[in-house]
Design a protein around this motif. Structure first.
Motif, mmCIF file in Angstrom:
data_model
loop_
_atom_site.group_PDB
_atom_site.id
_atom_site.type_symbol
_atom_site.label_atom_id
_atom_site.label_comp_id
_atom_site.label_asym_id
_atom_site.label_seq_id
_atom_site.Cartn_x
_atom_site.Cartn_y
_atom_site.Cartn_z
ATOM 1 N N ASP A 156 0.867 -1.177 0.000
ATOM 2 C CA ASP A 156 0.000 0.000 0.000
ATOM 3 C C ASP A 156 0.905 1.227 0.000
ATOM 4 O OD1 ASP A 156 -1.657 2.185 0.659
ATOM 5 O OD2 ASP A 156 -3.074 0.882 1.699
ATOM 6 N N GLU A 190 0.454 4.199 2.508
ATOM 7 C CA GLU A 190 1.048 4.030 3.841
ATOM 8 C C GLU A 190 2.573 4.068 3.772
ATOM 9 O OE1 GLU A 190 -0.666 3.980 6.645
ATOM 10 O OE2 GLU A 190 -2.484 4.257 5.436
ATOM 11 N N LYS A 205 4.432 7.326 3.928
ATOM 12 C CA LYS A 205 4.516 7.946 5.258
ATOM 13 C C LYS A 205 5.597 7.293 6.114
ATOM 14 C CE LYS A 205 -0.557 8.374 5.230
ATOM 15 N NZ LYS A 205 -1.792 7.889 5.922
#
Length: 390
Positions: A193, A196, A199
């Motif tokens: 993903d 995500e 980050k």
């Protein structure tokens, strides 16, 4: 002149006509502006997604159409034939195979409905690295198991659409190469993903290229993904990636056929319209013959693409046909591009005719996603029985 379609099922014929109508709503000016700005065709991709064309290979129970590979090939061919650029969306079709064939039921339920609806984009394919090139067994990106998670470090290059994708299919080592018996062992596939990961240690660096391809470098710095991101069994990822490569070759070959048809149509129409020395330039055999030869080469390659797709859908071994189809189609599109440039002369280099843009775009496919030389090596070894060359 309009090049006639080869005989196909009524369903495929209808798909082609529908895609043509959709592409007609995105005129050449749209693509010129994007090329000038090196921008991603967000509106075009959304339109294809909304129409269900990017989910044709997803089974109906997950929100897709559940159609065969030949339907996906027809869609991509028509996109290219319309003068558009399918590079913004083709990966989702051939990446899909690894998830469909080897993903868990939980992964399919989690991702496929969102991909089918267009809510999620699975467009990024993280395989190639700066030091390994097409020697996939030598990649260095490593995913270290740590309890119920993996920690990923490494770098990928030529990862197209990473900036415009929600999910990435990533190939990484989970066992060091020196610790495996077979060099292709110890590689694993993950569905990451990217929302995500961005980050948590993943960075993306765009690479400016000669065509608008939205390609990038991707860096992983202690990126943590849950163990549930692993697709299939750990250490068997190379086999999973290979299982989708025939589909990739067939779909890219279909795009090249579409490019060739665009160039041939463009060149033959201009040859009829352009008059020099009081006669249409198409009356000259020096103009006629290269276009006619390009057409013949395109038709021959097209038949191989259809045969490769037929064998793929029948579950037959199609490695030979898929590789040869990709090589012949890429060469046919390039021959058609050369003929088109020669026909247009100086006007071919003017942005307003779109020839120079398509000329740049179609050149890629003799190099990627597999080079002509590697295809010849494959045929030499696996078809003709000669010694391995690399």
């Amino acid at each position: 002149m309009t090049i006639k379609d080869l005989p196909e099922s009524e369903e495929i014929t209808q798909i082609r006509e529908s895609v043509r109508r959709l592409c007609a709503t995105f005129p050449p000016e749209y693509w010129r502006k994007l090329d000038r700005e090196n921008a991603y065709p967000t509106d075009f991709v959304k339109a294809l997604s909304d129409a269900g064309y990017l989910s044709v290979l997803i089974p109906e129970e997950y929100g897709g159409s559940g159609l065969p590979l030949s339907a996906a090939a027809a869609i991509l061919e028509e996109v290219q034939r319309a003068g558009a650029n399918g590079a913004a969306c083709h990966a989702q079709m051939y990446i899909m195979g690894a998830l469909l064939r080897h993903g868990s039921e939980a992964q399919k339920e989690k991702y496929l409905p969102g991909i089918a609806s267009g809510e999620l984009r699975l467009q990024a394919f993280g395989v190639t690295e700066p030091t390994s090139g097409t020697d996939t067994s030598s990649i260095k990106t490593f995913a270290r198991k740590d309890g119920d998670r993996y920690v990923i470090n490494g770098q990928k290059v030529w990862t197209s659409r990473a900036e415009h994708s929600d999910l990435m299919l990533l190939l990484a080592r989970t066992t060091p190469k020196e610790e495996v018996t077979k060099r292709t062992d110890g590689l694993s596939v993950f569905i990451v993903d990217m929302r995500e990961a961005l980050k948590a240690g993943m960075t993306i660096k765009p690479i400016r290229t000669m065509m608008n391809h939205s390609t990038t470098e991707v860096f992983f710095d202690d990126v943590v993904v849950p163990a549930t991101s692993l697709v299939g069994e750990e250490g068997k990822g190379f086999r999973y990636i290979l299982s989708g490569m025939n589909a990739e070759r067939i779909l890219i070959a279909a795009e090249c056929i579409g490019d060739a048809k665009w160039f041939i149509d463009k060149a033959s129409s201009y040859a009829n319209e352009r008059s020099v020395f009081g006669r249409p330039i198409g009356q000259n055999q020096g103009i006629q013959f290269p276009i006619a030869r390009a057409y013949a080469e395109m038709r021959a390659a097209e038949l191989m693409v259809h045969e490769a797709a037929r064998r793929f859908e029948a579950g037959e071994d199609c490695g030979e046909q898929a590789n040869i189809a990709k090589m012949l189609a890429a060469e046919a599109s390039w021959a058609a591009a050369e003929a088109c440039v020669q026909t247009f002369g100086g006007f071919a280099f003017a942005e307003e005719y779109d020839v120079e843009r398509k000329f740049r775009e179609t050149r890629l496919y003799q190099v990627a996603p597999i080079s002509t030389n590697l295809i010849l090596s494959y045929v030499s070894e696996h078809v003709l029985g000669m010694p391995r060359s690399y």
